[in-house]
Design a protein around this motif. Structure first.
Motif, PDB file in Angstrom:
ATOM      1  N   ARG A 389       0.657  -1.051  -0.071  1.00 17.71           N
ATOM      2  CA  ARG A 389      -0.014  -0.066  -0.007  1.00 17.71           C
ATOM      3  C   ARG A 389       0.892   1.210  -0.039  1.00 17.71           C
ATOM      4  N   VAL A 390       1.982   1.073  -0.775  1.00 16.74           N
ATOM      5  CA  VAL A 390       2.767   2.496  -0.961  1.00 16.74           C
ATOM      6  C   VAL A 390       2.831   2.724  -2.608  1.00 16.74           C
ATOM      7  N   THR A 391       3.555   3.843  -2.832  1.00 14.02           N
ATOM      8  CA  THR A 391       3.470   4.125  -4.328  1.00 14.02           C
ATOM      9  C   THR A 391       4.949   3.340  -4.949  1.00 14.02           C
ATOM     10  N   LYS A 392       4.799   3.199  -6.276  1.00  9.14           N
ATOM     11  CA  LYS A 392       5.596   2.592  -7.068  1.00  9.14           C
ATOM     12  C   LYS A 392       7.027   3.062  -6.550  1.00  9.14           C
ATOM     13  N   ARG A 393       7.360   4.447  -6.663  1.00 11.40           N
ATOM     14  CA  ARG A 393       8.459   4.899  -6.120  1.00 11.40           C
ATOM     15  C   ARG A 393       9.180   4.285  -5.123  1.00 11.40           C
ATOM     16  N   SER A 394       8.424   4.249  -3.942  1.00 15.06           N
ATOM     17  CA  SER A 394       8.658   3.461  -2.594  1.00 15.06           C
ATOM     18  C   SER A 394       9.289   1.958  -3.020  1.00 15.06           C
ATOM     19  N   ALA A 395       8.432   1.368  -3.829  1.00 16.52           N
ATOM     20  CA  ALA A 395       8.426  -0.138  -4.114  1.00 16.52           C
ATOM     21  C   ALA A 395       9.650  -0.164  -4.776  1.00 16.52           C
ATOM     22  N   GLU A 396       9.946   0.715  -5.703  1.00 15.36           N
ATOM     23  CA  GLU A 396      11.266   0.517  -6.398  1.00 15.36           C
ATOM     24  C   GLU A 396      12.737   0.762  -5.558  1.00 15.36           C
ATOM     25  N   ARG A 397      12.577   1.143  -4.472  1.00 15.59           N
ATOM     26  CA  ARG A 397      13.489   1.310  -3.602  1.00 15.59           C
ATOM     27  C   ARG A 397      13.956   0.141  -2.982  1.00 15.59           C
ATOM     28  N   THR A 398      12.648  -0.893  -2.525  1.00 15.72           N
ATOM     29  CA  THR A 398      12.963  -2.027  -2.140  1.00 15.72           C
ATOM     30  C   THR A 398      13.432  -2.804  -3.097  1.00 15.72           C
ATOM     31  N   VAL A 399      12.888  -2.784  -4.337  1.00 10.31           N
ATOM     32  CA  VAL A 399      13.319  -3.777  -5.332  1.00 10.31           C
ATOM     33  C   VAL A 399      15.011  -3.556  -5.575  1.00 10.31           C
ATOM     34  N   LYS A 401      17.216  -2.754  -3.578  1.00  8.99           N
ATOM     35  CA  LYS A 401      17.815  -3.545  -2.499  1.00  8.99           C
ATOM     36  C   LYS A 401      18.109  -4.891  -2.749  1.00  8.99           C
ATOM     37  N   LEU A 402      17.021  -5.474  -3.179  1.00  6.23           N
ATOM     38  CA  LEU A 402      16.982  -6.808  -3.185  1.00  6.23           C
ATOM     39  C   LEU A 402      17.699  -7.152  -4.521  1.00  6.23           C
ATOM     40  N   LEU A 403      17.536  -6.357  -5.686  1.00  4.06           N
ATOM     41  CA  LEU A 403      18.666  -6.566  -6.756  1.00  4.06           C
ATOM     42  C   LEU A 403      20.133  -6.527  -6.197  1.00  4.06           C
ATOM     43  N   LEU A 404      20.328  -5.542  -5.716  1.00  6.84           N
ATOM     44  CA  LEU A 404      21.717  -5.250  -4.909  1.00  6.84           C
ATOM     45  C   LEU A 404      22.322  -6.534  -4.257  1.00  6.84           C
ATOM     46  N   GLY A 420       4.524   4.693 -22.226  1.00  6.44           N
ATOM     47  CA  GLY A 420       5.253   4.422 -21.079  1.00  6.44           C
ATOM     48  C   GLY A 420       6.121   3.291 -21.237  1.00  6.44           C
ATOM     49  N   ARG A 421       6.946   3.195 -20.594  1.00  3.15           N
ATOM     50  CA  ARG A 421       7.888   1.994 -20.511  1.00  3.15           C
ATOM     51  C   ARG A 421       7.527   0.681 -19.775  1.00  3.15           C
ATOM     52  N   PRO A 422       8.118  -0.410 -20.528  1.00  4.04           N
ATOM     53  CA  PRO A 422       7.534  -1.668 -19.824  1.00  4.04           C
ATOM     54  C   PRO A 422       7.950  -1.603 -18.259  1.00  4.04           C
ATOM     55  N   ARG A 423       7.386  -2.420 -17.581  1.00  2.52           N
ATOM     56  CA  ARG A 423       7.646  -2.820 -16.164  1.00  2.52           C
ATOM     57  C   ARG A 423       8.427  -4.025 -16.295  1.00  2.52           C
ATOM     58  N   LYS A 424       9.539  -4.145 -15.483  1.00  4.53           N
ATOM     59  CA  LYS A 424      10.527  -5.235 -15.143  1.00  4.53           C
ATOM     60  C   LYS A 424       9.866  -6.266 -14.509  1.00  4.53           C
ATOM     61  N   LEU A 425       9.990  -7.668 -14.569  1.00  9.80           N
ATOM     62  CA  LEU A 425       9.562  -8.606 -13.778  1.00  9.80           C
ATOM     63  C   LEU A 425      10.555  -9.270 -13.063  1.00  9.80           C
ATOM     64  N   PHE A 426      10.469  -9.485 -11.803  1.00  6.95           N
ATOM     65  CA  PHE A 426      11.446 -10.232 -10.805  1.00  6.95           C
ATOM     66  C   PHE A 426      10.779 -11.605 -10.447  1.00  6.95           C
ATOM     67  N   SER A 427      11.719 -12.310 -10.246  1.00  8.46           N
ATOM     68  CA  SER A 427      11.411 -13.623  -9.330  1.00  8.46           C
ATOM     69  C   SER A 427      12.677 -14.008  -8.367  1.00  8.46           C
ATOM     70  N   LEU A 428      12.604 -14.912  -7.443  1.00 11.02           N
ATOM     71  CA  LEU A 428      13.503 -15.199  -6.528  1.00 11.02           C
ATOM     72  C   LEU A 428      14.697 -15.760  -7.142  1.00 11.02           C
ATOM     73  N   ASN A 429      15.682 -15.524  -6.611  1.00 13.95           N
ATOM     74  CA  ASN A 429      16.926 -16.135  -7.400  1.00 13.95           C
ATOM     75  C   ASN A 429      17.501 -17.159  -6.480  1.00 13.95           C
TER      76      ASN A 429
END
Length: 430
Positions: A389-399, A401-404, A420-429
């Motif tokens: 329940r936050v904005t995409k910008r906030s979520a991107e900061r979490t993403v 950290k998870l990527l790094l 607009g640009r496509p959204r990237k999709l992620f899965s567990l590594n």
């Protein structure tokens, strides 16, 4: 969705803000209280799931400005404008009997001070202004020295400062000093600006969802149980879909008397996102009808695209003799079957979140819940934003950290908007 505003303030200011916002129900204050302005350098790292950052003083904002600019974080600071300066002058004169001359003041922009002095016809008075640079490093000692030197030279009788920290240092040197009072209207304007900025950043578009639903092997059921029993099954299925439509703001209608179309947008998407593992709609159909059912859900930017994808999803259901539900998104990726639990190593994931992504316990457990609820399906930063329940910008900061931390990896893209640009999709590594 409530806007989460991270407020950086001293204890007294935080209490004022809480009192002013008690009756507000469209945003939530997340307090980050400090004693020294430099503490915001660490505090800002803890505000990762907030939508926007609000600073009540200049110095704390300047200490983290480089990080804000680098990460493009949405931030608002309470304005030290003409109204605040005029209000502070009024308090000095009428509450503290202080003549409005022979003093120094520090602000972010000298123009505001000059405009007030012009209005009061006090440009010829001994008033000295220090403009704090917004572009360089914060030099607290330099600001204090500016006021101290004027005091030593006998040019001023007191200091009006924009920071409580500067006031305390000056008082420690035996210099009369007061911090400018922040008017209620300036706080409210900052709050309004924060809410407005956040809502402008939030997505206003939605995908179309079309579902195709049918009873599996309907012809065989008709031959075995007869026309009336078959029609009763179809009516029960229709009732279930009508109730689901009311709950998700969708529409349902039959086609060819043996298949149903479900048409929806955000409500259906939210339901799907929150029920990857169990998918109660399918469970209810099985429990009520006692016969397998196929559900094909298509996502698209247009109704035609969503319909074509729904057909593909329905075809995927033919792979099983049991009830099943598949999704085909706008990139024609097939997701499913829904309701079948996909296992992952929660202990290993938790260790990675703590030690590699450096998330705190609460965020780590929340992310594990997010992956569990979504049944370990690929996700976007927008999915995280919806869940938390936050904005995409906030979520991107979490993403990020998870990527790094190499907790997740990029597995594809989706394009939920026409523009607009496509959204990237992620899965567990894993």
């Amino acid at each position: 969705m409530k806007v989460k505003i991270a407020v950086f303030a001293r204890f007294e200011m935080m209490e004022r803000i809480k009192a002013y916002t008690n009756d507000e129900d469209d945003f939530e204050i997340v307090p980050f209280t400090y004693s020294n302005a430099i503490e915001t350098v660490e505090l800002i790292e803890k505000a990762i799931m907030c939508d926007i950052y609000l600073f009540t003083e200049i110095l704390p904002f300047l200490y983290v400005k480089k990080k804000i600019d680098k990460k493009r974080l949405p931030a608002v600071k309470v304005a030290v404008d003409e109204y605040m300066i005029m209000s502070s002058f009024y308090r000095l004169k009428y509450e503290h009997n202080q003549p409005l001359d022979r003093f120094s003041i520090d602000v972010l922009n000298q123009i505001h001070v000059d405009e007030v002095l012009t209005e009061l016809n006090k440009l010829d008075k001994d008033i000295y202004t220090y403009s704090i640079s917004e572009n360089g490093l914060v030099d607290l000692d330099k600001i204090v020295s500016f006021h101290q030197n004027l005091w030593k030279e006998g040019k001023i009788d007191f200091v009006l400062t924009s920071s409580n920290e500067i006031e305390q240092q000056l008082k420690g040197l035996g210099i009369t000093a007061r911090t400018m009072h922040v008017p209620k209207i300036n706080l409210r304007r900052a709050m309004t600006e924060a809410k407005t900025m956040t809502k402008l950043n939030q997505s206003k578009s939605a995908q179309i969802v079309i579902g195709k639903i049918r009873i599996k092997n309907l012809m065989a059921i008709k031959l075995e149980k007869g026309e009336n029993a078959t029609q009763e099954l179809i009516e029960k299925l229709h009732d279930i879909l009508l109730k689901f439509s009311q709950k998700t703001a969708a529409s349902t209608f039959p086609i060819n008397n043996d298949e149903f179309i479900l048409l929806g947008t955000k409500g259906v998407l939210d339901h799907i996102t929150n029920h990857y593992r169990d998918f109660p709609l399918l469970k209810e159909m099985e429990r009520t009808l006692h016969t397998p059912v196929d559900i094909g859900l298509g996502l698209g930017l247009t109704a035609k695209q969503a319909e074509n994808n729904a057909k593909m999803a329905l075809e995927a259901c033919e792979q099983s003799d049991n009830s099943s539900c598949y999704i085909v998104n706008e990139r024609q990726d097939t997701i499913g079957p829904l309701g079948i639990r996909k296992q992952f190593d929660t202990s290993r994931l938790y260790q990675s979140l703590i030690h590699k992504a450096r998330l705190n316990n609460e965020l780590s457990y929340n992310f594990i819940d997010f992956i569990t609820i979504r049944n370990n399906e690929p996700f976007s930063s927008n999915d995280i934003a919806t869940y938390y329940r936050v904005t995409k910008r906030s979520a991107e900061r979490t993403v990020n950290k998870l990527l790094l931390g190499e907790v997740i990896k990029v597995v594809g893209e989706e394009k939920p908007y026409v523009k607009g640009r496509p959204r990237k999709l992620f899965s567990l590594n894993q």
